[in-house]
Scaffold this motif. Structure first.
Motif, PDB file in Angstrom:
ATOM      1  N   VAL A 123       2.645   9.063  -0.108  1.00  0.00           N
ATOM      2  CA  VAL A 123       2.143   7.745  -0.503  1.00  0.00           C
ATOM      3  C   VAL A 123       1.090   7.291   0.496  1.00  0.00           C
ATOM      4  O   VAL A 123       1.356   7.239   1.702  1.00  0.00           O
ATOM      5  N   CYS A 124      -0.088   6.997  -0.020  1.00  0.00           N
ATOM      6  CA  CYS A 124      -1.200   6.503   0.795  1.00  0.00           C
ATOM      7  C   CYS A 124      -1.313   4.996   0.575  1.00  0.00           C
ATOM      8  O   CYS A 124      -1.764   4.548  -0.490  1.00  0.00           O
ATOM      9  N   VAL A 125      -0.876   4.224   1.555  1.00  0.00           N
ATOM     10  CA  VAL A 125      -0.954   2.764   1.453  1.00  0.00           C
ATOM     11  C   VAL A 125      -2.350   2.348   1.905  1.00  0.00           C
ATOM     12  O   VAL A 125      -2.630   2.259   3.103  1.00  0.00           O
ATOM     13  N   ASN A 126      -3.220   2.138   0.946  1.00  0.00           N
ATOM     14  CA  ASN A 126      -4.643   1.888   1.238  1.00  0.00           C
ATOM     15  C   ASN A 126      -4.941   0.384   1.303  1.00  0.00           C
ATOM     16  O   ASN A 126      -4.141  -0.445   0.863  1.00  0.00           O
ATOM     17  N   GLN A 127      -6.116   0.059   1.855  1.00  0.00           N
ATOM     18  CA  GLN A 127      -6.613  -1.316   1.936  1.00  0.00           C
ATOM     19  C   GLN A 127      -5.660  -2.217   2.729  1.00  0.00           C
ATOM     20  O   GLN A 127      -5.441  -3.376   2.380  1.00  0.00           O
ATOM     21  N   ILE A 136      -0.179 -10.018   4.803  1.00  0.00           N
ATOM     22  CA  ILE A 136       0.801  -8.998   4.435  1.00  0.00           C
ATOM     23  C   ILE A 136       0.641  -7.783   5.349  1.00  0.00           C
ATOM     24  O   ILE A 136      -0.456  -7.231   5.480  1.00  0.00           O
ATOM     25  N   VAL A 137       1.743  -7.367   5.975  1.00  0.00           N
ATOM     26  CA  VAL A 137       1.763  -6.150   6.788  1.00  0.00           C
ATOM     27  C   VAL A 137       2.846  -5.236   6.208  1.00  0.00           C
ATOM     28  O   VAL A 137       3.954  -5.684   5.910  1.00  0.00           O
ATOM     29  N   ILE A 138       2.510  -3.956   6.040  1.00  0.00           N
ATOM     30  CA  ILE A 138       3.452  -2.998   5.453  1.00  0.00           C
ATOM     31  C   ILE A 138       4.128  -2.188   6.555  1.00  0.00           C
ATOM     32  O   ILE A 138       3.452  -1.581   7.394  1.00  0.00           O
ATOM     33  N   ASP A 139       5.444  -2.196   6.544  1.00  0.00           N
ATOM     34  CA  ASP A 139       6.224  -1.360   7.455  1.00  0.00           C
ATOM     35  C   ASP A 139       6.328   0.031   6.823  1.00  0.00           C
ATOM     36  O   ASP A 139       7.181   0.289   5.972  1.00  0.00           O
ATOM     37  N   THR A 140       5.432   0.934   7.230  1.00  0.00           N
ATOM     38  CA  THR A 140       5.350   2.257   6.591  1.00  0.00           C
ATOM     39  C   THR A 140       6.601   3.091   6.831  1.00  0.00           C
ATOM     40  O   THR A 140       7.001   3.887   5.968  1.00  0.00           O
ATOM     41  N   GLU A 141       7.237   2.918   7.984  1.00  0.00           N
ATOM     42  CA  GLU A 141       8.464   3.678   8.260  1.00  0.00           C
ATOM     43  C   GLU A 141       9.589   3.246   7.319  1.00  0.00           C
ATOM     44  O   GLU A 141      10.341   4.075   6.804  1.00  0.00           O
ATOM     45  N   PRO A 150       6.721  11.029   2.634  1.00  0.00           N
ATOM     46  CA  PRO A 150       5.834  10.595   3.716  1.00  0.00           C
ATOM     47  C   PRO A 150       4.938   9.442   3.265  1.00  0.00           C
ATOM     48  O   PRO A 150       4.458   9.423   2.127  1.00  0.00           O
ATOM     49  N   VAL A 151       4.723   8.476   4.161  1.00  0.00           N
ATOM     50  CA  VAL A 151       3.874   7.319   3.871  1.00  0.00           C
ATOM     51  C   VAL A 151       2.851   7.170   4.995  1.00  0.00           C
ATOM     52  O   VAL A 151       3.217   7.209   6.176  1.00  0.00           O
ATOM     53  N   ILE A 269      12.146  -2.591  -3.019  1.00  0.00           N
ATOM     54  CA  ILE A 269      11.484  -1.766  -2.006  1.00  0.00           C
ATOM     55  C   ILE A 269      10.358  -2.545  -1.333  1.00  0.00           C
ATOM     56  O   ILE A 269      10.222  -2.535  -0.101  1.00  0.00           O
ATOM     57  N   ALA A 270       9.522  -3.223  -2.148  1.00  0.00           N
ATOM     58  CA  ALA A 270       8.394  -3.988  -1.605  1.00  0.00           C
ATOM     59  C   ALA A 270       8.889  -5.110  -0.698  1.00  0.00           C
ATOM     60  O   ALA A 270       8.309  -5.360   0.369  1.00  0.00           O
TER      61      ALA A 270
END
Length: 649
Positions: A123-127, A136-141, A150-151, A269-270
């Motif tokens: 998963v590629c969390v872009n932008q 908004i901040v994404i906790d990739t782990e 994998p993210v 999940i989000a």
């Protein structure tokens, strides 16, 4: 060669597919990864565009496939069919699912469907920069733990995170770990698993993963349902029983229940993966409110469309003038006078090159460049959204405005760009309307005949008449062409500064395909018509057309030849008139005849390049029907116009 050596060689050649919703930056990721090593073509047997590129990364030769931007693996559009068949039957080594960090929940709905396809995925969390601006901040782990894949976070327009993305991708392709199953609610999950076991026990080898087939059967997917019914009555009965059970429990259709399960899981999940900080209203959001306002939104849409056309014609006219001056030595001659093959080649072959260089390139390149800027910035989706209700009057939705605008530059790339529409019916209706759109060559005829020798107001009146014709014939076509209109589903992504690299690559890709089609047809078609004229073949045809051209339209006898030449290239109507009577048209044609000739040329059979691309996209039967409609409307409206105008002048 032993097996280990075979395995080592296979690892050097990987195939990666980019998948995701529209407007998540997927094409930017593709362009950044592959650079100029790209091939643009069609999927086998489909009119959907296929983008393929090459990448050499740390000793690996990688083929990258950019799949169409979609929202599900249903059968509602050709793009969705192409994507799911590719996943199942081509089996890429890894799928990179590109998602927009600022609307993670919405994008995860498709991510869960990719998980159902049982494909190795990163998963590629872009932008993430745009998401951060929205607080908004994404906790990739955390996201990685919940999805079991994998993210990697990226800002593709700046190339940030792409190296790590490829490292994770190559690592995944080599390890081939077991894929984690995302489970839904107990009532639904229990029946999915039971149906999966039944499918496996029946040995139904459909090419798709059994769990995915089970879910699609419960969703009542028509293609999968038909495949299974022809092979196993037991599975079909099980599907019916389980669907009834789910519907009784939830009191709603099964497809809605499963969609709700996906949305519920995506939301969970989000919620866990997103860290919300202080939200500030950004300039992008203010701009979004302006473009989607119930009043100002229409003003902005008209301003964008008008600006796009103004830019195209002002810049195109400037470069066309420069190139015309460069080719000022070219003057068409009458091949009947010289009677030589040299004059045929001069008028036809070289004339085709001159027309392509001076008429197509100057207008098409500026248009495509600005279209890419408007498209990649997020403006175009807002314009399409605002124009949706108006376009529905002729059976289309807002996105159809994009190719129709392009038609004012050239009908060929406009018809080619109808691929952005979801169904063949919509593409056919849009292409039909485009064939009546006054392209740059038709504009030259209108200005050269009417604006110069009558007045500019009558020239503008022809454009108004043309819009009325498009609307009326569009309404008729809507009733004639079978099928139903679809609603507009379009991602309104955040406004952003477009990438210059992506703009230039997109412009060149579109222009290149146009050049390869138009130039050969211009050259060969022009030479062929010139030869027929020189050998006296067209004169008898012109005489046969006399009852229409002279009797009904009130034009001189030689008008038949002009219309035949115009069927090759619209501006040939003007060029051939110069060859026949000189530059003072008013000495040979009355104001009424000038207006009628321009109107008929505007509506007449499309040029040979347009016919070629219509045939490529829809086949000769549909092309013949469209051409016949053009011819009939030109004759009927032209004849009526002659009689009405004769009362005015």
């Amino acid at each position: 060669m032993d097996n280990n050596e075979d395995e080592d060689l296979s690892k050097k050649n990987l195939t990666i597919a980019l998948a995701g919703n529209s407007n998540v930056g997927k094409s930017v990721v593709f362009n950044e990864l592959t650079g100029s090593n790209q091939i643009i073509g069609n999927w086998p047997g489909k009119t959907i565009e296929r983008a393929e590129g090459k990448l050499h990364f740390e000793g690996q030769d990688i083929t990258v496939i950019d799949l169409p931007g979609i929202y599900s693996f249903s059968t509602f559009s050709m793009e969705e069919m192409v994507s799911r068949e590719y996943m199942a039957f081509e089996k890429p080594d890894v799928v990179i699912n590109v998602v927009d960090a600022s609307v993670l929940e919405r994008n995860l709905f498709f991510t869960l469907q990719l998980k159902e396809m049982d494909v190795p995925m990163v998963v590629c969390v872009n932008q993430v920069d745009i998401a951060k601006q929205k607080g908004i901040v994404i906790d990739t782990e955390k996201l990685q733990d919940m999805l079991g894949v994998p993210v990697v976070s990226t800002v593709a327009v700046r190339g940030e995170g792409l190296h790590e993305l490829m490292e994770k991708t190559v690592e995944l392709a080599q390890k081939k770990p077991q894929i984690k199953t995302m489970e839904y609610g107990a009532e639904v999950e229990k029946r999915i698993e039971k149906l999966r076991e039944t499918i496996e026990s029946e040995n139904l080898d459909l090419g798709y993963p059994p769990r995915w087939v089970a879910i699609k059967l419960l969703e009542n997917d028509p293609e999968i349902k038909e495949l299974v019914e022809s092979r196993s009555k037991k599975v079909s009965r099980s599907v019916y029983d389980m669907s009834q059970e789910i519907e009784e429990i939830h009191q709603e259709p099964v497809f809605a229940v499963i969609a709700s399960e996906r949305y519920s899981l995506a939301n969970k999940i989000a919620f866990e993966a997103q860290i919300q900080s202080e939200v500030n209203i950004t300039f992008s959001e203010r701009l979004d409110r302006l473009f989607t306002h119930r009043v100002w939104g229409y003003v902005m849409a008209v301003a964008v469309l008008g600006g796009l056309l103004l830019w195209t014609f002002v810049v195109g006219d400037f470069f066309s003038g420069l190139l015309s001056n460069a080719f000022s030595f070219y003057q068409p001659v009458d091949p009947k006078v010289t009677g030589s093959m040299a004059s045929i080649l001069w008028n036809g072959a070289f004339g085709g090159i001159v027309a392509g260089v001076t008429l197509v390139i100057p207008f098409v390149i500026p248009f495509y460049l600005m279209l890419s800027a408007v498209e990649n910035s997020g403006v175009l989706t807002r314009v399409a959204f605002m124009m949706d209700s108006a376009m529905h009057k002729i059976g289309l939705h807002g996105k159809a405005i994009i190719p129709m605008i392009l038609g004012y530059g050239c009908n060929v790339p406009a018809i080619d760009s109808t691929r952005i529409l979801e169904t063949r019916r919509e593409r056919l209706l849009a292409s039909f309307a485009i064939t009546f759109t006054p392209c740059a060559a038709r504009t030259i005829v209108i200005l050269g005949l009417v604006a110069v020798f009558v007045n500019i107001w009558w020239a503008l009146a022809l454009y108004v008449i043309d819009l009325m014709v498009i609307f009326v014939l569009g309404r008729i076509a809507l009733k004639v062409v079978p099928g139903e209109s679809t609603g507009l589903i379009m991602e309104l992504s955040s406004f952003k500064v477009p990438s210059l690299t992506a703009m230039f690559k997109q412009t060149w890709s579109r222009t290149k395909s146009l050049i390869y089609l138009v130039f050969p047809l211009y050259i060969i078609g022009s030479a062929a018509i010139q030869a027929l004229y020189a050998w006296g073949v067209l004169t008898p045809i012109s005489n046969v057309l006399a009852p229409l051209t002279v009797g009904w339209l009130g034009l001189p006898l030689f008008a038949g030849i002009l219309l035949i030449f115009g069927a090759v290239r619209k501006e040939f109507t003007l060029l051939m008139l110069v060859a026949l009577v000189g530059t003072n048209f008013a000495a040979f044609l009355t104001p009424v005849q000038l207006i009628v000739l321009a109107l008929v040329s505007l509506l007449f059979i499309p040029c040979i390049s347009t016919i070629a691309i219509l045939a490529r996209e829809f086949g000769w039967k549909a092309t013949g029907a469209i051409s016949l409609a053009n011819f009939a409307s030109a004759m009927i409206i032209g004849g009526i116009a002659f009689r009405v105008l004769s009362l005015v002048f």
